[in-house]
Enzyme design. Structure first.
Site, PDB file in Angstrom:
ATOM      1  N   GLY A 360       0.831  -1.195   0.000  1.00 55.01           N
ATOM      2  CA  GLY A 360       0.000   0.000   0.000  1.00 55.01           C
ATOM      3  C   GLY A 360       0.871   1.252   0.000  1.00 55.01           C
ATOM      4  O   GLY A 360       1.934   1.301  -0.620  1.00 55.01           O
ATOM      5  N   GLY A 361       0.444   2.263   0.730  1.00 53.96           N
ATOM      6  CA  GLY A 361       1.206   3.507   0.797  1.00 53.96           C
ATOM      7  C   GLY A 361       2.582   3.324   1.398  1.00 53.96           C
ATOM      8  O   GLY A 361       3.533   4.030   1.028  1.00 53.96           O
ATOM      9  N   GLU A 384      23.386  -2.036 -21.164  1.00 58.78           N
ATOM     10  CA  GLU A 384      23.786  -3.284 -21.809  1.00 58.78           C
ATOM     11  C   GLU A 384      22.735  -3.776 -22.803  1.00 58.78           C
ATOM     12  O   GLU A 384      22.547  -4.981 -23.000  1.00 58.78           O
ATOM     13  CB  GLU A 384      24.083  -4.399 -20.787  1.00 58.78           C
ATOM     14  CG  GLU A 384      24.747  -3.987 -19.507  1.00 58.78           C
ATOM     15  CD  GLU A 384      26.079  -3.278 -19.677  1.00 58.78           C
ATOM     16  OE1 GLU A 384      26.464  -2.987 -20.816  1.00 58.78           O
ATOM     17  OE2 GLU A 384      26.725  -3.006 -18.662  1.00 58.78           O
TER      18      GLU A 384
END
Length: 405
Positions: A360-361, A384
């Site tokens: 979540g946050g 690369e």
């Protein structure tokens, strides 16, 4: 020659892995020596990198003091033989890359630039004098190298490079610019690729001491990715080099491409290390974080995310192992390296993004690793060879039609 452990040896060696770790028991296909390398580097990452990486990343610091520790582990040029290098197998090197990148892509990148690019170029194409002068010191971490190929206007198309070395008496005089050159501001020696006026194969490689008059480098800042690593702009302004600075065995773009394939190989493994760290952190969080009165790991949608991550990690790690075995057997082709790099980095980014959603946050903070890995992997996806370049390499292999031009 080593053989995989017996069933009794496998079962008696250590406690069962946590749920989801090595789900397909890949370690049953690893030798005692390979497992010892993996475990040694894994312990180093757990004890030395993971407790410090958030601070290094946040402050955009490459911890130069860690270089001698890498050397003590035998990680610098570890897949090269002689000259103080460890002479480990491709699979052992790959396992080390996977464990290092579970710590951070930037720190695995140091080992790659030093060993797979700079040291590999000298080992493959240098004179005996060049090898004796640089490789033992670089293996000990006493000298740092960088690899100058990419330019401001020549990234995916190195044939269009503008850096030029002209003959002047018995010397070469180098002019031009390079960009995104790892380690250049802390390097002692630069492997530089430049056009010349030689016929047939005009691109040649040179060893350029970074204290040479006319050599200058500056860090590229600020960056949103690879913050615990160093990438630089480099300028050559009438840098005068003796004939002995040229890598005698490198002619044309085949030289730098051979080195790039060494680095790409390490990425195949390393990306799965970053992905695994994202998965394990998301799984642990899902088992401890409670919502609606129970762990979020009990919800079907979260379990689906964890399962999808696990499947791609197991597939990608088995792909890395198969490619490593081919490399050790001498049967690996460049387009097969492209397949591994394209798939594993692409999947690792998706795993990092999916893992972030489990938090979540909280997932946008440095307290948890997925978003740091996600940001780093955007660089890994680009350097690369981009996705597009490796797609066209594979397309050419499949159809026999060159589509770059």
């Amino acid at each position: 020659m080593t053989t995989p452990r017996t069933e009794a040896g496998r079962n008696g060696r250590e406690a069962p892995a946590p749920p989801g770790q090595d789900f397909l028991n890949m370690q049953a296909h690893l030798s005692e020596e390979e497992l010892a390398v993996r475990d040694k580097v894994r312990s180093f990452v757990r004890e030395r990198i993971k407790p410090n990486i958030n601070g290094w990343f946040d402050k955009a610091i490459f911890p130069k003091e860690i270089v001698p520790e890498f050397a003590d582990l035998g990680l610098l040029g570890m897949h090269l033989t002689g000259y103080g290098c460890a002479g480990r197998s491709a699979v052992e090197y790959g396992l080390a890359c996977m464990e290092l990148e579970a710590g951070d892509s930037g720190l695995r990148t140091f080992v790659s630039v030093q060993g797979s690019l700079a040291m590999s170029a000298i080992h493959k194409f240098g004179s005996e004098e060049q090898k004796q002068e640089w490789l033992p010191r670089m293996a000990k971490g006493e000298a740092i190298g960088c690899f100058g190929l990419t330019e401001p206007t020549a990234g995916s198309d190195p044939a269009s490079m503008k850096t030029f070395a002209r003959r002047e008496g018995s010397d070469w005089v180098l002019n031009g610019q390079k960009r995104w050159i790892g380690l250049a501001t802390i390097a002692d020696i630069a492997v530089v690729w430049a056009r010349t006026d030689e016929e047939n194969n005009p691109v040649r490689g040179f060893l350029v001491p970074t204290d040479a008059e006319g050599f200058s480098a500056r860090d590229i800042t600020p960056k949103l990715s690879m913050r615990a690593s160093i990438q630089c702009d480099v300028t050559f302004d009438d840098v005068r080099l003796p004939e002995s600075a040229m890598l005698p065995q490198a002619r044309g773009l085949g030289g730098p491409f051979a080195c790039l394939n060494e680095a790409r190989y390490g990425i195949i493994w390393g990306a799965m290390g970053a992905a695994r760290d994202c998965f394990e952190s998301a799984r642990d969080y899902a088992l401890s974080r409670e919502q609606f009165g129970k762990p979020i790991g009990s919800f079907q949608l979260v379990q689906q995310k964890l399962v999808n991550m696990l499947i791609e990690i197991e597939k990608g790690t088995l792909l890395a192992l198969h490619i490593g075995r081919m490399k050790d057997e001498g049967t690996l082709r460049p387009e097969q390296i492209s397949l591994g790099k394209l798939n594993n980095v692409r999947e690792a980014i998706e795993i990092a993004r999916e893992a972030r959603t489990v938090f979540g946050g909280n997932g946008v903070t440095l307290e948890y690793p997925p978003m740091r890995h996600m940001a780093n992997l955007e660089s890994v996806r680009t350097y690369e060879g981009t996705d597009e370049v490796h797609t066209l390499i594979l397309g050419n292999a499949i159809t026999g039609i060159q589509s770059f031009r």
